[in-house]
Scaffold this motif. Structure first.
Motif, short mmCIF file in Angstrom:
data_model
loop_
_atom_site.label_atom_id
_atom_site.label_comp_id
_atom_site.label_asym_id
_atom_site.label_seq_id
_atom_site.Cartn_x
_atom_site.Cartn_y
_atom_site.Cartn_z
N ASP A 105 0.88 -1.17 0.00
CA ASP A 105 0.00 0.00 0.00
C ASP A 105 0.91 1.21 0.00
OD1 ASP A 105 -1.68 2.13 0.55
OD2 ASP A 105 -2.89 1.04 2.01
N LEU A 106 1.24 1.69 -1.21
CA LEU A 106 2.27 2.71 -1.34
C LEU A 106 1.88 4.01 -0.66
CD1 LEU A 106 5.04 3.31 -2.40
CD2 LEU A 106 4.05 3.81 -4.64
N ALA A 107 0.63 4.40 -0.76
CA ALA A 107 0.19 5.64 -0.11
C ALA A 107 0.39 5.55 1.40
CB ALA A 107 -1.27 5.92 -0.44
N HIS A 108 0.04 4.41 1.97
CA HIS A 108 0.23 4.22 3.41
C HIS A 108 1.70 4.26 3.79
CE1 HIS A 108 -0.18 2.58 7.46
NE2 HIS A 108 0.77 1.72 7.13
N GLU A 109 2.54 3.57 2.99
CA GLU A 109 3.96 3.50 3.31
C GLU A 109 4.62 4.88 3.23
OE1 GLU A 109 5.45 1.07 4.60
OE2 GLU A 109 3.97 -0.52 4.27
N LEU A 110 4.24 5.67 2.22
CA LEU A 110 4.82 7.00 2.10
C LEU A 110 4.34 7.91 3.23
CD1 LEU A 110 4.56 7.58 -1.77
CD2 LEU A 110 6.64 7.15 -0.43
N GLY A 111 3.07 7.75 3.62
CA GLY A 111 2.57 8.54 4.73
C GLY A 111 3.26 8.20 6.04
N ALA A 112 3.49 6.91 6.27
CA ALA A 112 4.17 6.48 7.49
C ALA A 112 5.62 6.96 7.49
CB ALA A 112 4.12 4.95 7.60
N PHE A 113 6.25 6.93 6.32
CA PHE A 113 7.65 7.38 6.22
C PHE A 113 7.73 8.88 6.51
CE2 PHE A 113 11.32 9.05 3.97
CZ PHE A 113 12.32 8.18 4.39
N ARG A 114 6.82 9.66 5.95
CA ARG A 114 6.83 11.10 6.20
C ARG A 114 6.64 11.40 7.68
NH1 ARG A 114 3.78 15.19 2.40
NH2 ARG A 114 5.88 15.23 1.51
N ALA A 115 5.80 10.63 8.36
CA ALA A 115 5.59 10.84 9.79
C ALA A 115 6.85 10.55 10.58
CB ALA A 115 4.43 9.97 10.28
N ARG A 116 7.62 9.54 10.16
CA ARG A 116 8.85 9.18 10.87
C ARG A 116 10.00 10.11 10.54
NH1 ARG A 116 7.45 3.95 9.14
NH2 ARG A 116 9.18 3.96 7.65
N TYR A 117 10.05 10.56 9.28
CA TYR A 117 11.19 11.37 8.83
C TYR A 117 10.68 12.65 8.15
CZ TYR A 117 13.45 6.86 9.55
OH TYR A 117 13.89 5.68 10.08
N PRO A 118 10.17 13.59 8.91
CA PRO A 118 9.55 14.79 8.32
C PRO A 118 10.53 15.69 7.58
CG PRO A 118 9.76 15.00 10.71
CD PRO A 118 10.09 13.58 10.38
N GLN A 119 11.82 15.51 7.79
CA GLN A 119 12.79 16.38 7.13
C GLN A 119 13.24 15.86 5.77
OE1 GLN A 119 15.60 16.58 10.52
NE2 GLN A 119 15.19 18.79 10.56
N VAL A 120 12.72 14.71 5.36
CA VAL A 120 13.03 14.16 4.04
C VAL A 120 12.02 14.68 3.02
CG1 VAL A 120 13.24 12.05 2.66
CG2 VAL A 120 14.07 12.08 5.02
N ARG A 121 12.51 15.15 1.88
CA ARG A 121 11.65 15.60 0.79
C ARG A 121 11.24 14.37 -0.04
NH1 ARG A 121 16.20 18.22 0.11
NH2 ARG A 121 16.45 17.45 -2.03
N ILE A 122 9.94 14.12 -0.10
CA ILE A 122 9.44 12.94 -0.79
C ILE A 122 8.80 13.34 -2.11
CG2 ILE A 122 7.88 10.96 -0.66
CD1 ILE A 122 7.93 11.23 2.38
N SER A 123 9.08 12.58 -3.16
CA SER A 123 8.40 12.77 -4.44
C SER A 123 8.01 11.40 -4.99
CB SER A 123 9.30 13.50 -5.45
OG SER A 123 10.43 12.71 -5.78
N LEU A 124 6.99 11.40 -5.83
CA LEU A 124 6.50 10.15 -6.42
C LEU A 124 6.13 10.40 -7.87
CD1 LEU A 124 5.42 7.19 -6.23
CD2 LEU A 124 3.22 8.19 -5.57
N GLN A 125 6.53 9.49 -8.75
CA GLN A 125 6.10 9.55 -10.14
C GLN A 125 5.73 8.17 -10.62
OE1 GLN A 125 9.63 10.00 -13.08
NE2 GLN A 125 10.29 11.11 -11.26
N THR A 126 4.73 8.12 -11.50
CA THR A 126 4.24 6.86 -12.05
C THR A 126 4.63 6.75 -13.51
OG1 THR A 126 2.35 6.93 -10.54
CG2 THR A 126 2.20 5.44 -12.40
N GLU A 127 5.29 5.63 -13.85
CA GLU A 127 5.68 5.39 -15.24
C GLU A 127 5.71 3.88 -15.48
OE1 GLU A 127 8.65 7.65 -17.37
OE2 GLU A 127 9.06 8.83 -15.57
N MET A 128 6.10 3.51 -16.70
CA MET A 128 6.25 2.10 -17.03
C MET A 128 7.53 1.55 -16.41
SD MET A 128 3.61 1.50 -19.09
CE MET A 128 3.94 0.20 -20.27
N SER A 129 7.58 0.25 -16.24
CA SER A 129 8.72 -0.38 -15.55
C SER A 129 10.06 -0.07 -16.20
CB SER A 129 8.52 -1.90 -15.50
OG SER A 129 7.43 -2.23 -14.66
N ASP A 130 10.14 -0.10 -17.52
CA ASP A 130 11.42 0.13 -18.20
C ASP A 130 11.95 1.52 -17.90
OD1 ASP A 130 11.58 -2.39 -19.59
OD2 ASP A 130 9.93 -1.67 -20.83
N GLN A 131 11.07 2.52 -17.94
CA GLN A 131 11.49 3.89 -17.65
C GLN A 131 11.91 4.04 -16.20
OE1 GLN A 131 8.64 3.26 -19.50
NE2 GLN A 131 9.64 3.81 -21.43
#
Length: 294
Positions: A105-131
């Motif tokens: 559950d990627l949304a949950h994992e990213l939310g939990a990570f942000r709560a643990r490490y608020p000083q990390v800048r998080i970004s997410l992009q969706t593409e095909m596997s090869d890219q």
């Protein structure tokens, strides 16, 4: 040659203009232009062709920008390593994912990570596997979630298999196969397909299964996202094949199991040079034992 000059060049290349690059870098355009001109003089080559309407990379610029990106990423990584050594996890976490990721559950994992490490800048992009794999190799992404045929071998990255599953057919409610629990590859081969682009990792998952069964099939419509695939299938333009774990999320389509079923693996991948401190913390949160994987 200074890191700031490299940062300015990369910004111009990515935004397509000096004005937008200056806005991104929070400097006045004249200062940015001056620094790039100084760098070009030092290099003895122009990095950009400038006209009144456009800014384009020269051949020298095309060669310079990828290396400049790597230098900037290395500088950021060095700072992050020092901070991690003093007990602080900062820097960036750039994550990529296919649109059909289901093993976590990627949304949950990213939310939990942000709560643990608020000083990390998080970004997410969706593409095909090869890219996504290429961007991890280049250092543009720290971690990516990809879908590959079980026999696929990745190069230049480290990985952990998260799940293994099958593809199922999806058809519109009025399709002759809609009421059936399962069908065969040979029956599906008579149908027009809506599929991912030829040569992509997602497409190979289906193509290899048909090829192994000695069957040929036609993809009349090629897409790059599962959402668009679902729209075309709903419109009756063809049948599609998607991971079974994801099929239930496609509203308005009927799922049909297939025998023999195409197989796929979901994997998480990261740099072959090892994860950054932020990426390591994220992977450990997913249960990836980096010490055991080496």
């Amino acid at each position: 040659m200074e890191l700031q000059q490299m940062r300015y060049v990369v910004a111009v290349a990515e935004t397509g203009g000096f004005t937008r690059a200056a806005e991104r870098c929070h400097v006045v355009q004249s200062a940015l232009s001056h620094q790039i001109a100084r760098l070009e003089k030092e290099l003895g080559a122009r990095l950009f062709d400038r006209t009144s309407r456009s800014v384009r990379l020269t051949a020298a610029g095309e060669a310079f920008v990828p290396v400049a990106r790597q230098a900037l990423q290395a500088a950021e990584r060095a700072r992050a390593e020092v901070e991690a050594a003093t007990g602080q996890v900062r820097g960036r976490l750039a994550v990529g994912a296919i649109s059909t990721v289901a093993a976590v559950d990627l949304a949950h994992e990213l939310g939990a990570f942000r709560a643990r490490y608020p000083q990390v800048r998080i970004s997410l992009q969706t593409e095909m596997s090869d890219q996504l794999l290429e961007k991890v190799r280049e250092g543009a992404l720290d971690v990516a979630f990809v879908g590959l045929v079980p026999s696929a071998r990745t190069v230049g990255v480290r990985e952990k298999e998260l799940a293994r599953g099958e593809l199922v057919a999806v058809v519109p409610p009025g399709h002759p196969l809609a009421g059936r629990e399962w069908t065969t590859l040979s029956r599906l081969a008579r149908e027009p397909f809506v599929d991912f682009t030829a040569g992509s990792a997602a497409r190979r998952q289906r193509d290899e299964a048909f090829r192994a069964a000695g069957l040929a099939s036609e993809a009349e419509f090629e897409v790059t996202t599962v959402e668009f695939l679902a729209k075309l299938v709903r419109a009756g333009l063809g049948v599609g094949m998607v991971p079974e774990a994801f099929a239930s999320e496609l509203v308005g389509l009927a799922m049909v199991r297939v025998r023999p079923a195409p197989e796929r693996t979901e994997r998480v991948v990261w740099s072959g040079l090892g994860p950054s401190p932020a990426a390591a913390a994220f992977l450990e949160g997913l249960g990836v034992d980096l010490g055991r994987l080496g």
